[in-house]
Design a protein around this motif. Structure first.
Motif, short mmCIF file in Angstrom:
data_model
loop_
_atom_site.label_atom_id
_atom_site.label_comp_id
_atom_site.label_asym_id
_atom_site.label_seq_id
_atom_site.Cartn_x
_atom_site.Cartn_y
_atom_site.Cartn_z
N MET A 30 1.12 -0.72 -0.09
CA MET A 30 -0.25 0.21 0.39
C MET A 30 1.45 1.19 -0.21
N SER A 31 0.78 2.28 -1.06
CA SER A 31 1.06 3.35 -0.87
C SER A 31 1.02 4.58 0.60
N LEU A 32 2.70 4.88 0.59
CA LEU A 32 2.32 5.77 1.67
C LEU A 32 2.16 6.95 1.27
N ASP A 33 2.43 7.70 0.38
CA ASP A 33 2.34 8.72 0.03
C ASP A 33 1.15 9.99 0.90
N ASN A 34 1.35 10.97 0.70
CA ASN A 34 0.27 12.08 1.51
C ASN A 34 -0.03 12.04 2.78
N LYS A 35 0.88 10.63 3.46
CA LYS A 35 1.07 10.48 5.12
C LYS A 35 1.39 11.01 6.03
N THR A 36 1.39 11.61 6.90
CA THR A 36 2.20 12.93 7.72
C THR A 36 3.17 12.11 8.57
N ILE A 37 3.52 13.06 8.94
CA ILE A 37 4.94 12.83 10.17
C ILE A 37 5.20 13.94 10.91
N ALA A 38 5.13 13.64 12.20
CA ALA A 38 5.75 14.40 13.22
C ALA A 38 6.96 14.74 13.42
N CYS A 39 7.26 15.88 13.32
CA CYS A 39 8.70 15.93 13.87
C CYS A 39 8.72 15.85 15.66
N PRO A 40 9.04 15.11 16.42
CA PRO A 40 9.36 14.12 18.05
C PRO A 40 9.67 15.31 18.55
N LEU A 41 10.36 15.56 17.62
CA LEU A 41 12.06 16.17 18.39
C LEU A 41 11.38 17.86 19.56
N ASP A 42 12.33 18.03 20.87
CA ASP A 42 12.30 19.08 21.77
C ASP A 42 12.27 20.92 21.38
N CYS A 43 11.80 21.32 20.21
CA CYS A 43 12.02 23.09 19.86
C CYS A 43 10.81 23.24 19.34
N TYR A 44 11.08 24.83 19.13
CA TYR A 44 9.99 25.27 19.26
C TYR A 44 8.82 24.67 18.29
N ASP A 45 9.51 24.87 16.72
CA ASP A 45 8.99 25.26 15.95
C ASP A 45 7.47 23.69 15.17
N THR A 46 8.33 22.64 16.06
CA THR A 46 6.99 21.39 15.29
C THR A 46 6.60 20.95 14.16
N CYS A 47 7.89 20.90 13.64
CA CYS A 47 7.33 20.83 12.29
C CYS A 47 6.19 19.59 11.24
N GLU A 48 6.80 19.31 10.25
CA GLU A 48 5.64 18.41 10.00
C GLU A 48 5.96 17.70 8.71
N ALA A 49 6.24 16.53 8.15
CA ALA A 49 6.67 16.26 7.39
C ALA A 49 5.67 15.45 6.26
N ILE A 50 5.53 14.98 5.03
CA ILE A 50 5.00 14.76 4.41
C ILE A 50 5.67 13.27 3.05
N VAL A 51 4.68 12.31 3.05
CA VAL A 51 5.51 11.61 2.23
C VAL A 51 5.08 11.68 1.09
N VAL A 52 6.36 11.58 0.40
CA VAL A 52 5.88 12.04 -1.54
C VAL A 52 7.02 11.25 -2.04
N ASP A 53 5.88 10.48 -2.98
CA ASP A 53 6.90 9.34 -4.39
C ASP A 53 7.92 8.53 -3.44
N GLY A 54 7.17 8.25 -1.72
CA GLY A 54 8.48 7.40 -1.04
C GLY A 54 9.17 7.80 -0.59
N LYS A 55 9.30 9.39 -0.46
CA LYS A 55 10.28 10.43 0.45
C LYS A 55 10.03 11.37 1.03
N ILE A 56 10.59 11.74 2.51
CA ILE A 56 9.77 12.47 3.33
C ILE A 56 10.43 13.58 2.97
N ARG A 57 9.09 14.71 2.89
CA ARG A 57 9.37 15.74 2.34
C ARG A 57 8.51 16.75 3.45
N GLY A 58 9.12 17.90 3.76
CA GLY A 58 8.40 18.89 4.28
C GLY A 58 6.78 19.28 3.88
#
Length: 569
Positions: A1-29
């Motif tokens: 099953m394709s993982l594309d368009n699934k989001t991933i939350a950064c777990p790290l202890d910083c102000y930004d709390t950014c989110e990634a997304i899977v695009v064409d099988g790669k993790i991108r901002g």
């Protein structure tokens, strides 16, 4: 099953709390996540490349997950709960990470209270506004001028900075940080004189008719605050802070008739009276009207990310608590450490190590760190790519959603699954299902906080470091650095001195404080004031020098309440 368009939350202890997304099988901002804006920072990339724990260890020997869980259960059953300590760090800040604390609370372990990070400042802001909540991030974008006070904004908040990088900046910091070098004005004040600078700026705001009369009249305590500001001669503030009146005038020239925001960092409150120092700065901001959204853009600190939410994991069962800055690990037969590295990050490293040597230490985390060297039992947690979670930000109001995009290894376990296992083994009730918890945070919308009252500070007593400082002593400063985060990733173990110290580059020196001593290799830089020494966060020797004491009002650490002397090794 394709993982594309699934989001991933950064777990790290910083102000930004950014989110990634899977695009064409790669993790991108994720371009659809406003603060992230399609970009991944260096720390997120480093997190993706980390070497994660795959195998449990008992006395440094590989064992299976089932065996490590059996050992943990037997230890817990054979140890009185009052002789156990649960110590949680900030290695992963997802909401599901608090589940394990709920087990140890029911079990009856001692928990920690206070903070190694922001406690004093948060207490100060609560005293002025009632809640530690930031304005909407969009407000920051409306500012013409951003005052950065005690925060290396472009390094610790790179995503937020990227949204406003074309603004005019003023930086207030003893160190010439990256953001200071990119500012129109840098006020290089002496350490622990931030409250005095705030009072001096208040005097100038009044003299130049720049106070917000509407806001001050609304909250009557402003008069007492101004009386505090004018209780000393102006020249005494200049002498104490090391900031010239010429630079203060330049400060007001830059902000005059401009929409202003203040981004406040942790550096201002790493002292015994950190709460009142922060409260004084927030009172100056209010006097200037920065909280008045019709005129200015607000004041940011490290926000309470849980504001407006109901806690989904009950941790009220345990009544025993110990200040996190004063923990004596040796008091406990069993210490459970989750996602933390106290050997490097907690105050007074020597005391921490001696304490861990005298306890049975269980460590649960994703990577092998310095504290693992003293762990008897190591439980590998699934990486953030192998479990579902949600990040609530302390830098802005946006959530980040983390989907499972990888299967966990056979001998790893998530924090929630371990909690569920322990609840079942010990017959405890009350643990909510993971799906229910995640759905709550996904669907709950928080209203913007508007404070109904503002309590200006009207009295302050500070034990000045400059009155204690001997001629051969230096202020001890700690700061965040690019490419590292707390004790993770690329760690810098150097001691930074100003060339005026007359100590050669590459020399080995020994630093002494009243709390301990440590040796360092020296690097020279004009970014450090001649009366200061600098260690970056994660430096393995820095906390040999810091006090295992709590601040005045928040049960929290005070890393910079330290003077040090230097001798050549």
């Amino acid at each position: 099953m394709s993982l594309d368009n699934k989001t991933i939350a950064c777990p790290l202890d910083c102000y930004d709390t950014c989110e990634a997304i899977v695009v064409d099988g790669k993790i991108r901002g994720n371009k659809g996540h406003f603060p992230t804006d399609g970009k991944l920072c260096a720390n997120f990339v480093a997190c993706l490349k980390s070497e994660y724990l795959q195998t449990p260890l008992y006395n440094k020997q590989n064992i299976s997950l089932s065996k490590v869980l059996d050992i943990l259960v037997q230890k817990l059953k054979n140890t009185e709960a009052k002789n156990t300590l649960f110590y949680k760090g900030s290695g992963n800040l997802g909401v599901m990470q608090s589940s394990l604390k709920s087990f140890f609370a029911k079990y009856g372990s001692t928990l920690t209270q206070g903070s190694l990070c922001d406690g004093g400042g948060g207490e100060g802001i609560k005293a002025t506004r009632g809640e530690v909540v930031n304005p909407p991030l969009e407000n920051l974008l409306t500012a013409d001028v951003i005052i950065v006070w005690g925060r290396n904004f472009s390094v610790t908040s790179s995503h937020m900075y990227n949204l406003v990088k074309d603004k005019t900046f003023i930086t207030i910091d003893p160190i010439k940080t990256h953001i200071a070098k990119n500012s129109d004005l840098h006020l290089a004040l002496n350490p622990k004189t931030d409250y005095e600078l705030a009072l001096l700026l208040t005097r100038f705001a009044y003299m130049q008719d720049m106070e917000d009369e509407e806001f001050c009249q609304r909250f009557e305590t402003s008069e007492e605050f101004f009386d505090l500001a004018k209780s000393r001669p102006i020249i005494s503030y200049e002498e104490a802070t090391g900031v010239s009146l010429e630079d203060v005038n330049r400060f007001f020239e830059i902000i005059e008739n401009k929409k202003v925001a203040l981004v406040l960092g942790l550096g201002v409150q790493k002292y015994y009276e950190g709460a009142n120092i922060t409260r004084c700065i927030d009172s100056f901001a209010a006097f200037l009207g920065l909280h008045n959204s019709s005129k200015h853009s607000g004041v940011w600190y490290l926000s309470n990310s849980m504001y407006g939410y109901e806690k989904q994991f009950d941790t009220t069962s345990s009544l025993e608590k110990e200040d996190v800055s004063q923990v004596d690990f040796s008091k406990y037969e069993l210490v459970f450490i989750q996602g933390a590295n106290p050997v490097v990050s907690a105050p007074n490293t020597r005391r921490v190590i001696e304490g861990l040597k005298n306890s049975f230490v269980v460590f649960m985390g994703t990577t092998y760190n310095d504290t693992c060297e003293y762990a008897d039992l190591i439980i590998p947690s699934c990486s953030f790519l192998q479990k579902e979670d949600i990040r609530l930000s302390y830098g802005h109001q946006y959530k980040a959603f983390s989907n499972k995009i990888d299967e966990p290894s056979t001998n790893t376990i998530s924090e929630y699954d371990l909690t569920k296992y322990l609840f079942e083994i010990f017959g405890f009730e009350g643990l909510k299902e993971q799906k229910e918890v995640l759905e709550y945070y996904k669907t709950t919308d928080i209203k913007e906080y508007k404070f109904e009252n503002f309590e200006f500070i009207d009295d302050i007593e500070i034990e000045h470091l400059y009155e204690q400082k001997l001629e051969n002593e230096y202020y001890f400063i700690t700061a965040k650095q690019k490419k590292s985060l707390n004790s993770s990733f690329k760690i810098d173990n150097y001691l930074y001195l100003n060339p005026k110290s007359n100590i050669k580059e590459g020399s080995r020196v020994k630093l002494r404080s009243k709390y301990g001593e440590a040796s360092f290799e020296v690097k020279l830089t004009n970014d450090v004031k001649p009366n200061c020494v600098l260690c970056y966060a994660g430096n393995k020797k820095a906390n040999y020098l810091t006090p295992y004491k709590s601040d005045e009002s928040s049960h929290s650490a005070m890393y910079q309440e330290v003077l040090v002397s230097i001798e050549l090794s």
